[in-house]
Design an enzyme around this catalytic site. Structure first.
Site, mmCIF file in Angstrom:
data_model
loop_
_atom_site.group_PDB
_atom_site.id
_atom_site.type_symbol
_atom_site.label_atom_id
_atom_site.label_comp_id
_atom_site.label_asym_id
_atom_site.label_seq_id
_atom_site.Cartn_x
_atom_site.Cartn_y
_atom_site.Cartn_z
ATOM 1 N N HIS A 169 58.702 -20.730 -48.218
ATOM 2 C CA HIS A 169 58.047 -19.800 -49.140
ATOM 3 C C HIS A 169 58.979 -18.630 -49.428
ATOM 4 O O HIS A 169 60.059 -18.551 -48.868
ATOM 5 C CB HIS A 169 56.681 -19.351 -48.622
ATOM 6 C CG HIS A 169 56.698 -18.557 -47.352
ATOM 7 N ND1 HIS A 169 57.127 -19.073 -46.150
ATOM 8 C CD2 HIS A 169 56.336 -17.265 -47.093
ATOM 9 C CE1 HIS A 169 57.016 -18.141 -45.208
ATOM 10 N NE2 HIS A 169 56.546 -17.038 -45.754
ATOM 11 N N HIS A 210 58.939 -15.264 -49.000
ATOM 12 C CA HIS A 210 59.075 -14.009 -48.253
ATOM 13 C C HIS A 210 60.515 -13.789 -47.775
ATOM 14 O O HIS A 210 61.211 -14.731 -47.415
ATOM 15 C CB HIS A 210 58.104 -13.984 -47.067
ATOM 16 C CG HIS A 210 56.675 -13.760 -47.486
ATOM 17 N ND1 HIS A 210 55.598 -14.115 -46.708
ATOM 18 C CD2 HIS A 210 56.156 -13.214 -48.613
ATOM 19 C CE1 HIS A 210 54.474 -13.791 -47.344
ATOM 20 N NE2 HIS A 210 54.786 -13.253 -48.490
ATOM 21 N N ASP A 248 61.860 -12.667 -45.100
ATOM 22 C CA ASP A 248 62.289 -13.115 -43.768
ATOM 23 C C ASP A 248 62.452 -14.636 -43.710
ATOM 24 O O ASP A 248 62.686 -15.199 -42.634
ATOM 25 C CB ASP A 248 61.325 -12.607 -42.678
ATOM 26 C CG ASP A 248 59.909 -13.125 -42.829
ATOM 27 O OD1 ASP A 248 59.406 -13.190 -43.968
ATOM 28 O OD2 ASP A 248 59.288 -13.466 -41.802
ATOM 29 N N HIS A 249 62.363 -15.299 -44.878
ATOM 30 C CA HIS A 249 62.586 -16.753 -44.950
ATOM 31 C C HIS A 249 63.667 -17.119 -45.959
ATOM 32 O O HIS A 249 64.189 -18.225 -45.942
ATOM 33 C CB HIS A 249 61.272 -17.469 -45.295
ATOM 34 C CG HIS A 249 60.196 -17.212 -44.283
ATOM 35 N ND1 HIS A 249 59.793 -18.141 -43.360
ATOM 36 C CD2 HIS A 249 59.489 -16.078 -44.008
ATOM 37 C CE1 HIS A 249 58.873 -17.601 -42.571
ATOM 38 N NE2 HIS A 249 58.669 -16.349 -42.953
ATOM 39 N N HIS A 295 48.981 -18.858 -47.172
ATOM 40 C CA HIS A 295 49.794 -17.697 -46.798
ATOM 41 C C HIS A 295 50.435 -17.112 -48.062
ATOM 42 O O HIS A 295 50.349 -15.920 -48.326
ATOM 43 C CB HIS A 295 50.849 -18.128 -45.779
ATOM 44 C CG HIS A 295 51.793 -17.055 -45.361
ATOM 45 N ND1 HIS A 295 51.415 -15.973 -44.608
ATOM 46 C CD2 HIS A 295 53.124 -16.908 -45.588
ATOM 47 C CE1 HIS A 295 52.475 -15.195 -44.396
ATOM 48 N NE2 HIS A 295 53.519 -15.738 -44.981
ATOM 49 N N ASP A 342 55.200 -20.426 -42.395
ATOM 50 C CA ASP A 342 54.171 -19.487 -41.946
ATOM 51 C C ASP A 342 52.765 -20.020 -42.218
ATOM 52 O O ASP A 342 51.822 -19.246 -42.374
ATOM 53 C CB ASP A 342 54.331 -18.129 -42.652
ATOM 54 C CG ASP A 342 55.521 -17.344 -42.133
ATOM 55 O OD1 ASP A 342 56.222 -17.834 -41.231
ATOM 56 O OD2 ASP A 342 55.756 -16.236 -42.653
ATOM 57 N N HIS A 402 57.916 -18.613 -36.765
ATOM 58 C CA HIS A 402 57.811 -17.408 -35.932
ATOM 59 C C HIS A 402 57.409 -17.750 -34.500
ATOM 60 O O HIS A 402 56.683 -18.718 -34.262
ATOM 61 C CB HIS A 402 56.762 -16.429 -36.492
ATOM 62 C CG HIS A 402 57.171 -15.776 -37.771
ATOM 63 N ND1 HIS A 402 57.926 -14.625 -37.805
ATOM 64 C CD2 HIS A 402 56.946 -16.119 -39.058
ATOM 65 C CE1 HIS A 402 58.134 -14.277 -39.069
ATOM 66 N NE2 HIS A 402 57.554 -15.169 -39.858
HETATM 67 FE FE FE Z 1 57.443 -15.028 -42.049
HETATM 68 ZN ZN ZN Z 2 55.715 -15.306 -44.748
#
Ligand code: FE
Ligand code: ZN
Length: 257
Positions: free
Chosen positions: A57, A59, A61-62, A115, A134, A172
């Site tokens: 996805h 975001h 942090d990905h 998400h 996530d 995570h």
């Molecule tokens: Fe994440």
């Molecule tokens: Zn995420």
């Protein structure tokens, strides 16, 4: 039938970047690369050449290392067609049910909104491996930023229905905090109790708690068990309740836990 070898790279506070290497074809994917340096270091240590980035996805942090890794390696960037505007540097757009090749390994795309609206998972059926971003965490699930509880519950059921020996690789390390909530939901669940003890042992040694099998998650993760009488009862609902409403209430309680 080619199988992948998986490397797990802990980055940032609690993210995992995974490398999936298919030795026969010499292909290597970085799944959800948050930051470039640890990925480049691990590739160098293994002598692997990055050929793909697989994003679950959009975001940061990905996807944070997409552009830097693509610039340095010329790799393909794979992401959801319906999120193509939000995936930096995307070169290969994929959709529900589609299968593509990582070297000689087949990868199936599963759309799992909730998400985010464009969240996807990557399933390597021959390797019994699922990169679920996530959407599914061990003993938990992602927050609902862009989707409804109904959508997320359907997405989790889709993952739950994969073969039980499938190993889930979430993005995570949230298991210990998820465990504290899960234990309050199902106090009499022996599988959960055993998993929580295992998680405590692993974290005390600073070891990862994932991957984890779908069979283990199905037995212990309350968010995969919203259609059980025990979880319905735990959120004050009757045994005949609509599982997506049980799931919604569970997610609401976890949000403020
Ligand atoms: Fe994440
Ligand atoms: Zn995420």
């Amino acid at each position: 039938m080619a199988k992948i070898v998986v490397e797990q790279i802990p980055v940032l506070a609690d993210n995992y970047v995974y490398l999936a290497h298919e030795p026969l074809g010499g292909a290597t994917a970085a799944i959800d690369p948050a930051v470039p340096e640890p990925v480049l270091e691990r590739l160098a240590a293994r002598g692997w050449t990055l050929t793909h980035i697989l994003n679950t996805h959009h975001h940061g942090d990905h996807t944070g290392a997409n552009l830097e890794l693509a610039r340095r390696t010329g790799c393909a960037v794979v992401g959801a067609a319906r999120d193509s505007e939000r995936i930096p540097g995307i070169t290969q757009e994929v959709s529900e049910g589609e299968t593509f090749m990582l070297g000689h390994a087949a990868v199936t795309v599963l759309e799992v909104p909730g998400h985010t609206s464009g969240h996807i998972a990557y399933w390597f059926a021959d390797s019994h491996a699922l990169f679920c971003g996530d959407t599914l965490f061990s003993l938990g699930c992602g927050r609902l930023f862009e989707g409804s509880a109904e959508e997320m519950w359907a997405s989790l059921r889709k993952l739950r229905d994969l073969p039980p020996d499938t190993m889930a690789y979430p993005a995570h390390e949230y298991t210990a905090s998820n465990a504290r909530f899960a234990r309050l939901v199902e106090r009499d669940n022996e599988a959960l109790k055993a998993r929580v003890e295992q998680v405590e042992r692993l974290r005390a040694q600073n070891r990862p708690t994932v991957p984890v099998s779908l069979a283990d998650e199905r037995a212990a993760n309350p968010f995969l068990r919203a259609d059980t009488a025990a979880v319905a009862r735990a959120v004050g609902m009757g045994p005949g309740s609509d599982p997506s409403q049980v799931f919604a209430e569970l997610r609401r309680r976890k949000d403020v836990f």
